[in-house]
Design a protein around this motif. Structure first.
Motif, PDB file in Angstrom:
ATOM      1  N   SER A  17       0.855  -1.292  -0.057  1.00 46.05           N
ATOM      2  CA  SER A  17      -0.120   0.162  -0.134  1.00 46.05           C
ATOM      3  C   SER A  17       0.673   1.227  -0.132  1.00 46.05           C
ATOM      4  O   SER A  17       1.883   1.362   0.510  1.00 46.05           O
ATOM      5  CB  SER A  17      -0.982  -0.071   1.263  1.00 46.05           C
ATOM      6  OG  SER A  17      -1.881  -1.125   1.364  1.00 46.05           O
ATOM      7  N   ARG A  67      -9.738  -1.097  -4.840  1.00 50.75           N
ATOM      8  CA  ARG A  67      -8.254  -0.985  -4.183  1.00 50.75           C
ATOM      9  C   ARG A  67      -7.774   0.323  -4.028  1.00 50.75           C
ATOM     10  O   ARG A  67      -7.090   0.475  -3.036  1.00 50.75           O
ATOM     11  CB  ARG A  67      -7.363  -1.628  -5.249  1.00 50.75           C
ATOM     12  CG  ARG A  67      -7.779  -3.028  -5.485  1.00 50.75           C
ATOM     13  CD  ARG A  67      -6.601  -3.521  -6.756  1.00 50.75           C
ATOM     14  NE  ARG A  67      -6.401  -2.894  -7.706  1.00 50.75           N
ATOM     15  CZ  ARG A  67      -5.459  -2.389  -8.336  1.00 50.75           C
ATOM     16  NH1 ARG A  67      -4.139  -2.327  -7.363  1.00 50.75           N
ATOM     17  NH2 ARG A  67      -5.220  -1.488  -9.352  1.00 50.75           N
ATOM     18  N   SER A  85      -3.455  -3.203  -2.300  1.00 53.47           N
ATOM     19  CA  SER A  85      -3.276  -4.206  -3.174  1.00 53.47           C
ATOM     20  C   SER A  85      -2.568  -3.841  -4.401  1.00 53.47           C
ATOM     21  O   SER A  85      -3.185  -4.185  -5.474  1.00 53.47           O
ATOM     22  CB  SER A  85      -4.850  -4.925  -3.625  1.00 53.47           C
ATOM     23  OG  SER A  85      -5.300  -5.274  -2.214  1.00 53.47           O
TER      24      SER A  85
END
Length: 123
Positions: A17, A67, A85
Motif C-alpha cells: 500500500s 483498491r 493491493s
C-alpha cells in the motif's frame, strides 16, 4: 490560482500500500473537483479517480475500483489517494489535477496540475 504538489510516491512490493497526497496552496481544494491520473512512458495519461468538490462523491476507473480510495482533509487543504493491493501494472507517475467545472475523466478538462510523483511496484 491554485497550486498542487503531490507526495508519497515510492517503491512498494506487489500487494502493498501507499498513500499519495495532493497538497493545495493559493486556493481552497474543497472548491475544486480533484482528479488523479497516471502515466507510464509511451502511453497517454489515464484517469484513475476523481472526488467532487465540497464533499461530493468519488468516481474510480475500473482498474482501481475496490483498491484505491480518494479522500479529503479540508483542514490540511489536501486530497489523498490511498492505494491498496498494488499491482505491477499500477507502476506510473501519478498526478493530481483540479478543475472547478463538472466532474470529468478527461485530462483535457483540468486546469491545474501538480508535478507528479513516481509509484513503482516491484518485487
Amino acid at each position: 490560482q491554485v497550486q498542487l504538489e503531490e507526495s508519497g510516491g515510492g517503491l512498494v512490493q506487489p500487494g502493498g500500500s501507499l498513500r499519495l497526497s495532493c497538497a493545495g496552496s493559493g486556493g481552497t481544494l474543497s472548491r475544486y473537483n480533484i482528479g488523479w491520473f497516471r502515466q507510464v512512458p509511451g502511453k497517454e495519461r489515464e484517469f484513475v479517480a476523481v472526488v467532487r468538490r465540497s464533499g461530493g462523491a468519488e468516481i474510480y476507473a475500473d482498474s482501481v475500483k475496490g483498491r484505491f480510495t480518494v479522500s479529503r482533509d479540508s483542514a490540511k487543504n489536501t486530497v489523498y489517494l490511498q492505494m491498496n493491493s498494488l499491482k505491477f501494472e499500477d507502476t506510473a507517475v501519478y498526478y493530481c489535477a483540479a478543475r472547478r467545472g463538472g466532474t470529468t475523466r478527461s485530462q483535457l478538462e483540468y486546469d491545474y496540475w501538480g508535478q507528479g510523483t513516481q509509484v513503482s511496484v516491484s518485487s
